[in-house]
Motif scaffolding. Sequence first.
Motif, short mmCIF file in Angstrom:
data_model
loop_
_atom_site.label_atom_id
_atom_site.label_comp_id
_atom_site.label_asym_id
_atom_site.label_seq_id
_atom_site.Cartn_x
_atom_site.Cartn_y
_atom_site.Cartn_z
N LYS A 4 40.81 49.74 45.67
CA LYS A 4 41.48 50.85 45.83
C LYS A 4 41.88 51.08 47.20
CE LYS A 4 41.18 54.89 44.41
NZ LYS A 4 40.03 56.49 43.65
N GLU A 5 41.03 50.93 47.97
CA GLU A 5 41.15 51.78 49.73
C GLU A 5 42.51 50.11 49.99
OE1 GLU A 5 40.61 54.34 51.75
OE2 GLU A 5 40.09 55.04 49.68
N ARG A 6 42.53 49.13 49.80
CA ARG A 6 43.31 48.76 50.10
C ARG A 6 44.88 48.29 49.09
NH1 ARG A 6 43.11 47.75 54.72
NH2 ARG A 6 43.82 45.26 54.57
N ARG A 7 44.26 49.40 48.35
CA ARG A 7 45.94 49.34 47.01
C ARG A 7 46.20 48.27 46.71
NH1 ARG A 7 50.13 53.10 51.43
NH2 ARG A 7 48.41 54.18 52.11
N ILE A 8 44.87 47.72 46.25
CA ILE A 8 45.64 46.43 45.05
C ILE A 8 45.74 47.46 43.61
CG2 ILE A 8 44.43 44.52 44.35
CD1 ILE A 8 43.70 44.22 47.15
N ALA A 9 46.66 46.94 43.24
CA ALA A 9 46.50 47.69 41.42
C ALA A 9 47.74 46.57 40.55
CB ALA A 9 47.40 49.77 41.67
N PRO A 10 47.47 46.53 40.03
CA PRO A 10 46.24 46.45 39.12
C PRO A 10 45.37 45.88 39.89
CG PRO A 10 47.65 45.25 37.79
CD PRO A 10 48.38 45.88 39.06
N PRO A 11 43.73 45.70 39.82
CA PRO A 11 42.84 45.05 40.78
C PRO A 11 42.89 43.98 40.31
CG PRO A 11 41.67 47.02 39.20
CD PRO A 11 43.40 47.08 38.87
N LEU A 12 42.51 42.72 40.56
CA LEU A 12 42.35 41.64 40.63
C LEU A 12 40.59 41.28 40.42
CD1 LEU A 12 44.05 39.62 43.30
CD2 LEU A 12 45.18 40.45 41.12
N PHE A 13 39.89 42.11 40.95
CA PHE A 13 38.15 41.39 40.25
C PHE A 13 37.27 43.37 39.85
CE2 PHE A 13 40.21 39.02 44.04
CZ PHE A 13 39.90 37.69 43.18
N ASP A 14 37.12 42.06 38.91
CA ASP A 14 35.99 43.15 38.97
C ASP A 14 34.51 42.78 39.07
OD1 ASP A 14 34.66 46.38 37.56
OD2 ASP A 14 34.07 44.68 35.82
N TYR A 15 33.11 43.85 39.12
CA TYR A 15 31.87 43.50 39.45
C TYR A 15 31.47 44.16 38.41
CZ TYR A 15 26.98 43.01 40.71
OH TYR A 15 26.07 42.18 40.62
N ASP A 16 30.74 43.54 37.06
CA ASP A 16 30.17 43.03 36.06
C ASP A 16 28.63 43.38 36.93
OD1 ASP A 16 28.52 43.54 33.87
OD2 ASP A 16 30.02 41.95 32.63
N GLN A 17 27.77 44.79 36.64
CA GLN A 17 26.55 45.12 36.89
C GLN A 17 25.62 44.30 36.21
OE1 GLN A 17 25.94 49.05 38.72
NE2 GLN A 17 27.38 48.40 40.07
N LEU B 171 36.05 31.52 35.02
CA LEU B 171 36.30 31.91 33.81
C LEU B 171 35.14 32.46 33.55
CD1 LEU B 171 38.81 28.91 32.44
CD2 LEU B 171 39.13 30.98 32.52
N ASN B 172 34.30 32.04 34.01
CA ASN B 172 32.85 32.49 33.35
C ASN B 172 31.97 33.51 34.52
OD1 ASN B 172 32.17 30.20 31.64
ND2 ASN B 172 31.49 28.96 33.02
N GLY B 173 32.83 33.92 36.09
CA GLY B 173 32.29 34.97 36.98
C GLY B 173 31.65 33.97 37.72
N ILE B 174 31.10 34.44 38.71
CA ILE B 174 30.67 33.62 39.81
C ILE B 174 29.41 34.54 39.87
CG2 ILE B 174 30.42 33.67 42.25
CD1 ILE B 174 33.82 33.06 42.09
N LEU C 75 30.82 38.35 39.80
CA LEU C 75 32.45 39.38 40.03
C LEU C 75 32.92 38.38 39.38
CD1 LEU C 75 33.30 40.30 42.48
CD2 LEU C 75 33.49 38.45 43.74
N LYS C 76 33.82 39.11 38.12
CA LYS C 76 35.43 38.42 37.83
C LYS C 76 36.59 38.69 37.53
CE LYS C 76 31.65 38.25 33.63
NZ LYS C 76 31.42 39.22 31.93
#
Length: 255
Positions: A157-170, A117-120, A175-176
């Motif tokens: 995207k390349e592995r065709r995971i849509a919608p995506p499961l994770f997002d990296y908040d720079q 929940l917090n993000g890793i 990683l969330k």
Amino acid sequence: MSNGSRLLNIEIDGQIQRDIIDASFGSIAIVQELCKTFVEISGVSETQDSPLVLANPDYLKAAIEQKVSDYQARHLRALEAIAGGLVTKRPKEGKFPLILPYYTVRVIIESSLQDLLNGIGRLDLHDRIRRIHHRPPAEVRTGDITNLLNTFAYLQKERRIAPPLFDYDQGARSLKVIDSTLYFYLANVDKESLIEEIPNPLDTWEHDEGAGNNPSPFNLPLQTARRTVSQIVVKQRVEIVLENQWLDKLFTNIK
């Protein structure tokens, strides 16, 4: 909940309602699906002639288990795809590739719900990967982790995971999880069994020359070693059975 309950002439117990909301991680879709499944398991399929209160927590538990099973195929496929990475590199000079996507998936699965929940955080992810990695900690560099995280969206995207499961908040360097159904799935699935379901790329590669068909389990990661030992034991048992059958035929012919 109130509109559907009124149409069916039922009342969902207040504690059951709170448990459904807590289990849904803010997702209206999960709330609706859990309510529907809970009502069906409670035996309600049409409007009741007289008011009926639904309050059995075992039925809610069964509804959650049913939804976990429904999400299993999609999320397991996605986690396997991410763990496989983009390029399969063969071992060079006796060293296996870093296979950081695989270890990242392991860390995600093993994380507490609060961590998800917090993000890793990047530093936390780096530290946790080093602890379980097949290479010495010094060989898993900060730059490797940064590159992995910066390309995580592209990997999905390349592995065709849509919608995506994770997002990296720079900005936050974390990683969330951005799919609420994955929160729900990981909160209720048997994590140890799930990790066993994710193929370890190390299992698909041959080992050092001279190791033969049965590499020493002492040189392998624990999960790989267990499978290797099992394969060796099964092979030896088959050889013993075949040898005994051959001896039986031999002595029968002599008689």
